[in-house]
Design an enzyme around this catalytic site. Structure first.
Site, PDB file in Angstrom:
ATOM      1  CB  CYS A   1      -0.851   0.091   1.316  1.00  0.00           C
ATOM      2  SG  CYS A   1      -1.686   1.463   1.473  1.00  0.00           S
TER       3      CYS A   1
ATOM      4  CB  CYS B   1       0.928   1.237   4.209  1.00  0.00           C
ATOM      5  SG  CYS B   1      -0.831   0.837   4.944  1.00  0.00           S
TER       6      CYS B   1
ATOM      7  CG  HIS C   1      -4.085  -0.938   4.885  1.00  0.00           C
ATOM      8  ND1 HIS C   1      -3.857  -0.221   4.175  1.00  0.00           N
ATOM      9  CD2 HIS C   1      -5.101  -2.156   4.266  1.00  0.00           C
ATOM     10  CE1 HIS C   1      -4.312  -0.788   2.699  1.00  0.00           C
ATOM     11  NE2 HIS C   1      -5.312  -1.747   3.179  1.00  0.00           N
TER      12      HIS C   1
ATOM     13  CG  ASN D   1     -12.852   9.795  -5.024  1.00  0.00           C
ATOM     14  OD1 ASN D   1     -13.857  10.477  -4.902  1.00  0.00           O
ATOM     15  ND2 ASN D   1     -11.716  10.227  -5.298  1.00  0.00           N
TER      16      ASN D   1
ATOM     17  N   GLY E   1     -14.326   6.178  -8.120  1.00  0.00           N
ATOM     18  CA  GLY E   1     -12.975   6.528  -8.652  1.00  0.00           C
ATOM     19  C   GLY E   1     -11.750   6.394  -7.486  1.00  0.00           C
TER      20      GLY E   1
ATOM     21  CG  HIS F   1      -4.514   3.517   3.428  1.00  0.00           C
ATOM     22  ND1 HIS F   1      -3.421   2.898   4.232  1.00  0.00           N
ATOM     23  CD2 HIS F   1      -4.852   4.349   4.308  1.00  0.00           C
ATOM     24  CE1 HIS F   1      -3.263   3.394   5.497  1.00  0.00           C
ATOM     25  NE2 HIS F   1      -4.284   4.450   5.532  1.00  0.00           N
TER      26      HIS F   1
ATOM     27  CG  HIS G   1      -7.346   8.713   0.147  1.00  0.00           C
ATOM     28  ND1 HIS G   1      -7.545   7.579  -0.149  1.00  0.00           N
ATOM     29  CD2 HIS G   1      -7.631   9.362  -0.876  1.00  0.00           C
ATOM     30  CE1 HIS G   1      -7.680   7.320  -1.417  1.00  0.00           C
ATOM     31  NE2 HIS G   1      -7.754   8.437  -1.894  1.00  0.00           N
TER      32      HIS G   1
ATOM     33  CG  HIS H   1      -9.222  13.563  -2.180  1.00  0.00           C
ATOM     34  ND1 HIS H   1      -8.015  13.518  -3.340  1.00  0.00           N
ATOM     35  CD2 HIS H   1      -9.668  12.371  -2.156  1.00  0.00           C
ATOM     36  CE1 HIS H   1      -8.122  12.296  -3.617  1.00  0.00           C
ATOM     37  NE2 HIS H   1      -8.899  11.609  -3.221  1.00  0.00           N
TER      38      HIS H   1
HETATM   39  P1  5GP Z   1      -8.203   8.448  -5.041  1.00  0.00           P
HETATM   40  O1  5GP Z   1      -8.184   8.526  -6.634  1.00  0.00           O
HETATM   41  O2  5GP Z   1      -7.766   7.039  -4.737  1.00  0.00           O
HETATM   42  O3  5GP Z   1      -9.351   8.908  -4.378  1.00  0.00           O
HETATM   43  O4  5GP Z   1      -6.972   9.483  -4.899  1.00  0.00           O
HETATM   44  C1  5GP Z   1      -5.694   9.056  -4.520  1.00  0.00           C
HETATM   45  C2  5GP Z   1      -4.694  10.143  -4.687  1.00  0.00           C
HETATM   46  O5  5GP Z   1      -3.482   9.907  -4.056  1.00  0.00           O
HETATM   47  C3  5GP Z   1      -4.433  10.872  -5.911  1.00  0.00           C
HETATM   48  O6  5GP Z   1      -4.964  12.365  -5.763  1.00  0.00           O
HETATM   49  C4  5GP Z   1      -2.983  10.890  -6.029  1.00  0.00           C
HETATM   50  O7  5GP Z   1      -2.599  12.208  -6.631  1.00  0.00           O
HETATM   51  C5  5GP Z   1      -2.535  10.691  -4.619  1.00  0.00           C
HETATM   52  N1  5GP Z   1      -1.221   9.982  -4.584  1.00  0.00           N
HETATM   53  C6  5GP Z   1      -0.922   8.639  -5.331  1.00  0.00           C
HETATM   54  N2  5GP Z   1       0.140   8.278  -5.140  1.00  0.00           N
HETATM   55  C7  5GP Z   1       0.667   9.192  -4.220  1.00  0.00           C
HETATM   56  C8  5GP Z   1       2.049   9.395  -3.720  1.00  0.00           C
HETATM   57  O8  5GP Z   1       3.035   8.722  -3.970  1.00  0.00           O
HETATM   58  N3  5GP Z   1       2.224  10.457  -2.690  1.00  0.00           N
HETATM   59  C9  5GP Z   1       1.292  11.461  -2.513  1.00  0.00           C
HETATM   60  N4  5GP Z   1       1.547  12.374  -1.868  1.00  0.00           N
HETATM   61  N5  5GP Z   1       0.157  11.430  -3.187  1.00  0.00           N
HETATM   62  C10 5GP Z   1      -0.201  10.262  -4.181  1.00  0.00           C
HETATM   63 ZN    ZN Z   2      -2.335   1.272   3.619  1.00  0.00          ZN
END
Ligand code: 5GP
Ligand code: ZN
Length: 114
Positions: free
Chosen positions: A4, A7, A46, A87, A93, A98, A100, A102
């Site tokens: 992950c 993680c 996680h 999301n 999307g 993991h 999160h 935004h």
């Molecule tokens: P999701 O589309 O899953 O809701 O959002 C995942 C977010 O994680 C995306 O906005 C992407 O830019 C961010 N992200 C993906 N990999 C990394 C990373 O290695 N470092 C950081 N800081 N953000 C990441």
């Molecule tokens: Zn994780």
């Protein structure tokens, strides 16, 4: 969890710009921002997604909103407003499995993401 990305960020194996950290929560800069301010707030545990939340995880969700509010205050975007997007799953999307949150701010977001 081994594979992950988030993680790995928690463990420091992948570098990140951190805005907040405690025993349970980490907030860091999104590598690919879609707004002038784009922070990701995550539980250190996680939990793959909202759909995977157990009863015992409900407190951490409240604490995450507390951290979001603290960041909004400290970083100066509380008054103008901000958007929190979570999301979930394929149709939601979600790319990183993991949980999160935004946190988007720094411009007029009224027509974005709704
Ligand atoms: P999701 O589309 O899953 O809701 O959002 C995942 C977010 O994680 C995306 O906005 C992407 O830019 C961010 N992200 C993906 N990999 C990394 C990373 O290695 N470092 C950081 N800081 N953000 C990441
Ligand atoms: Zn994780």
């Amino acid at each position: 969890m081994e594979d992950c990305i988030f993680c790995k960020i928690i463990k420091g194996e992948i570098p990140s710009k951190k805005f907040y950290e405690d025993d349970e929560i980490l907030a860091f800069d999104n590598i690919n921002p879609v707004a002038p301010i784009h922070i990701l707030v995550i539980p250190k545990k996680h939990i793959p997604s909202v759909a995977h939340l157990e009863k015992e995880d409900e407190a951490i969700v409240g604490k995450i909103y507390g951290v979001i509010n603290k960041l909004a205050e400290e970083m100066g975007f509380k008054e103008k407003g901000f958007k929190v997007v979570v999301n979930c799953g394929k149709d939601g999307g979600q790319e990183v499995m993991h949980l999160h949150f935004h946190v988007l701010a720094g411009e007029d977001l009224c027509k974005k993401f709704t």
